[in-house]
Scaffold this motif. Structure first.
Motif, short mmCIF file in Angstrom:
data_model
loop_
_atom_site.label_atom_id
_atom_site.label_comp_id
_atom_site.label_asym_id
_atom_site.label_seq_id
_atom_site.Cartn_x
_atom_site.Cartn_y
_atom_site.Cartn_z
N GLY A 110 39.56 51.43 41.99
CA GLY A 110 39.24 50.06 41.59
C GLY A 110 38.60 49.29 42.74
O GLY A 110 38.39 49.82 43.82
N ILE A 111 38.30 48.03 42.45
CA ILE A 111 37.65 47.18 43.46
C ILE A 111 38.62 46.06 43.85
O ILE A 111 39.34 45.54 43.00
CB ILE A 111 36.36 46.56 42.88
CG1 ILE A 111 35.35 47.69 42.59
CG2 ILE A 111 35.76 45.52 43.81
CD1 ILE A 111 34.09 47.22 41.90
N LEU A 112 38.62 45.74 45.14
CA LEU A 112 39.37 44.56 45.59
C LEU A 112 38.39 43.40 45.68
O LEU A 112 37.40 43.47 46.42
CB LEU A 112 39.99 44.82 46.97
CG LEU A 112 40.66 43.60 47.62
CD1 LEU A 112 41.88 43.14 46.83
CD2 LEU A 112 41.05 43.92 49.07
N TYR A 113 38.62 42.35 44.90
CA TYR A 113 37.77 41.15 44.94
C TYR A 113 38.44 40.08 45.80
O TYR A 113 39.63 39.80 45.62
CB TYR A 113 37.56 40.60 43.53
CG TYR A 113 36.79 41.53 42.62
CD1 TYR A 113 35.40 41.53 42.62
CD2 TYR A 113 37.47 42.40 41.76
CE1 TYR A 113 34.69 42.39 41.78
CE2 TYR A 113 36.77 43.26 40.93
CZ TYR A 113 35.37 43.25 40.95
OH TYR A 113 34.68 44.10 40.12
N ILE A 114 37.68 39.49 46.70
CA ILE A 114 38.20 38.38 47.51
C ILE A 114 37.63 37.11 46.89
O ILE A 114 36.44 36.82 46.99
CB ILE A 114 37.74 38.52 48.99
CG1 ILE A 114 38.13 39.90 49.54
CG2 ILE A 114 38.31 37.40 49.84
CD1 ILE A 114 39.63 40.20 49.51
N VAL A 115 38.49 36.39 46.19
CA VAL A 115 38.01 35.30 45.32
C VAL A 115 38.35 33.93 45.93
O VAL A 115 39.52 33.61 46.16
CB VAL A 115 38.67 35.41 43.92
CG1 VAL A 115 38.14 34.31 43.00
CG2 VAL A 115 38.41 36.78 43.31
N GLU A 144 42.93 50.66 39.28
CA GLU A 144 43.12 49.24 38.94
C GLU A 144 42.21 48.37 39.80
O GLU A 144 41.94 48.70 40.96
CB GLU A 144 44.58 48.82 39.21
CG GLU A 144 45.54 49.33 38.19
CD GLU A 144 46.91 48.67 38.32
OE1 GLU A 144 47.00 47.57 38.89
OE2 GLU A 144 47.88 49.27 37.85
N SER A 145 41.77 47.26 39.25
CA SER A 145 41.04 46.29 40.07
C SER A 145 41.96 45.12 40.39
O SER A 145 42.80 44.74 39.57
CB SER A 145 39.80 45.78 39.33
OG SER A 145 38.81 46.76 39.45
N ILE A 146 41.77 44.57 41.58
CA ILE A 146 42.69 43.53 42.07
C ILE A 146 41.89 42.38 42.64
O ILE A 146 40.86 42.59 43.29
CB ILE A 146 43.61 44.13 43.18
CG1 ILE A 146 44.44 45.28 42.60
CG2 ILE A 146 44.50 43.06 43.79
CD1 ILE A 146 45.21 46.07 43.63
N ALA A 147 42.37 41.17 42.38
CA ALA A 147 41.75 39.99 43.04
C ALA A 147 42.75 39.46 44.06
O ALA A 147 43.95 39.43 43.82
CB ALA A 147 41.44 38.91 42.02
N LEU A 148 42.23 39.04 45.21
CA LEU A 148 43.06 38.35 46.20
C LEU A 148 42.64 36.89 46.21
O LEU A 148 41.45 36.58 46.35
CB LEU A 148 42.86 38.96 47.60
CG LEU A 148 43.57 38.19 48.73
CD1 LEU A 148 45.08 38.32 48.64
CD2 LEU A 148 43.09 38.66 50.10
N ILE A 149 43.61 36.01 46.05
CA ILE A 149 43.33 34.57 46.19
C ILE A 149 44.33 33.98 47.19
O ILE A 149 45.36 34.58 47.46
CB ILE A 149 43.41 33.80 44.83
CG1 ILE A 149 44.80 33.95 44.20
CG2 ILE A 149 42.34 34.28 43.88
CD1 ILE A 149 44.96 33.17 42.89
N SER A 150 44.00 32.79 47.72
CA SER A 150 44.99 32.13 48.58
C SER A 150 45.30 30.77 47.97
O SER A 150 44.80 30.43 46.90
CB SER A 150 44.47 32.01 50.01
OG SER A 150 43.28 31.27 50.03
N ASP A 151 46.10 29.97 48.66
CA ASP A 151 46.48 28.67 48.08
C ASP A 151 45.27 27.77 47.89
O ASP A 151 45.24 26.94 46.98
CB ASP A 151 47.48 27.94 49.00
CG ASP A 151 48.85 28.60 48.93
OD1 ASP A 151 49.02 29.53 48.14
OD2 ASP A 151 49.75 28.16 49.69
#
Ligand code: SAM
Length: 291
Positions: free
Chosen positions: A8-13, A81-88
């Motif tokens: 999958g791809i890790l997206y930095i959103v 699986e693909s995953i997005a990373l977000i912060s506050d």
């Protein structure tokens, strides 16, 4: 037949820094499409997802569990699986968790894709009125007074625009330390609560901004970015050397390009400006010899 999973791809959103309308269409689509979302604070991000009408599994990833979580997330990516990373708020990894995850995912040979958007330091810089062509982002200053002062001392002659994140309860302390190290007259900008109801961007000398804050304690509230003008004039004042003198000395013995390069490194002056001056100096010296 055995099913072969592509990793999958890790997206930095990037997500909003205040105004929820600042989320991009692409960010929404990616958050809709991924299998799960890694977030710094799952409760905080739960509100954003609720606002967007999304219901996705949230996994906490913060500075205390990043290494362990990275292993788990890499295993998921390897399963396809693909995953997005977000912060506050804003762009993950910018004074926020995620660096280790991105590093390990890349080392494991998988794709990391940016979904760009809001970032407080860029928003502040863009309205600061300070030079934007070269800047230094210093993140948060250390909270211990001695270490903070040492860090500021190391930046005293920095000629690029300086950008700091600061917590509201430490803003006055930090500005007073900056006043001591950079001088009361150095120009600065205080950018507060960007994209929110009480957004303010104040410009002035460090001394003037400290006065404004002490007279109006609202200026000590909320989320704050400090931008400080680079130390152009200070170089000559502090060292007694003018950039012209340095350039003129170097032009005598070095090719123009190298003389310009070195003078720029020493003084922080722009290479283009120095190049024009170097050509003039060289011509003047040539004509001086001929006549
Ligand atoms: N990742 C975020 C970004 O892209 O800018 C920064 C996260 S960092 C933990 C939080 C700091 O960013 C705050 O203490 C403040 O200095 C700055 N910040 C975040 N949102 C802001 C806003 N709306 N206005 C001013 N500063 C903000």
């Amino acid at each position: 037949m055995m099913k072969i999973n592509h990793p999958g791809i890790l997206y930095i959103v990037a997500t909003p820094i205040g105004n929820l309308k600042d989320i991009s269409q692409r960010a929404i689509e990616v958050l809709q499409s991924v299998d799960c979302i890694a977030a710094e604070d799952t409760r905080h991000s739960g509100h954003l997802l609720q606002h967007l009408g999304l219901n996705k599994p949230l996994i906490s990833l913060h500075e205390h569990n990043e290494e362990k979580r990275a292993g788990e997330l890499i295993a998921r990516l390897q399963q396809g699986e693909s995953i997005a990373l977000i912060s506050d708020a804003g762009t993950p990894l910018i004074s926020d968790p995620g660096y280790l995850l991105v590093k390990l995912v890349k080392e494991a040979g998988m794709r990391v894709v940016p979904i760009p958007g809001p970032c407080a330091l860029i928003a502040a810089l863009s309205v600061s009125g300070l030079p934007t062509d070269r800047f230094v982002f210093e993140g948060f200053l250390p909270s211990k007074a001695k270490v903070r002062k040492e860090q500021l001392e190391a930046l005293r002659l920095e000629s690029r625009t300086l950008i700091f994140y600061e917590a509201p309860h430490r803003i006055l302390e930090s500005l007073r330390a900056m006043e001591q190290v950079f001088g009361a007259d150095r120009q600065m900008v205080l950018a507060r609560e960007l994209t929110k109801m009480f957004e303010t961007v104040k410009s002035g000398s460090i001394h003037e901004i400290i006065n404004e804050i002490t007279q109006d304690e609202n200026q000590e509230r909320g989320e704050i970015i400090v931008l400080v003008a680079g130390a152009k004039v200070i170089f000559e004042e502090e060292t007694g050397f003018s950039s012209l003198k340095i350039l003129s000395t170097l032009v005598d013995t070095l090719p123009v390009k190298q003389a310009v390069e070195l003078t720029s490194q020493i003084t922080g002056d722009k290479k283009n400006d120095l190049y024009q001056k170097a050509l003039q100096i060289r011509d003047q010296k040539k004509h001086g010899k001929e006549s």
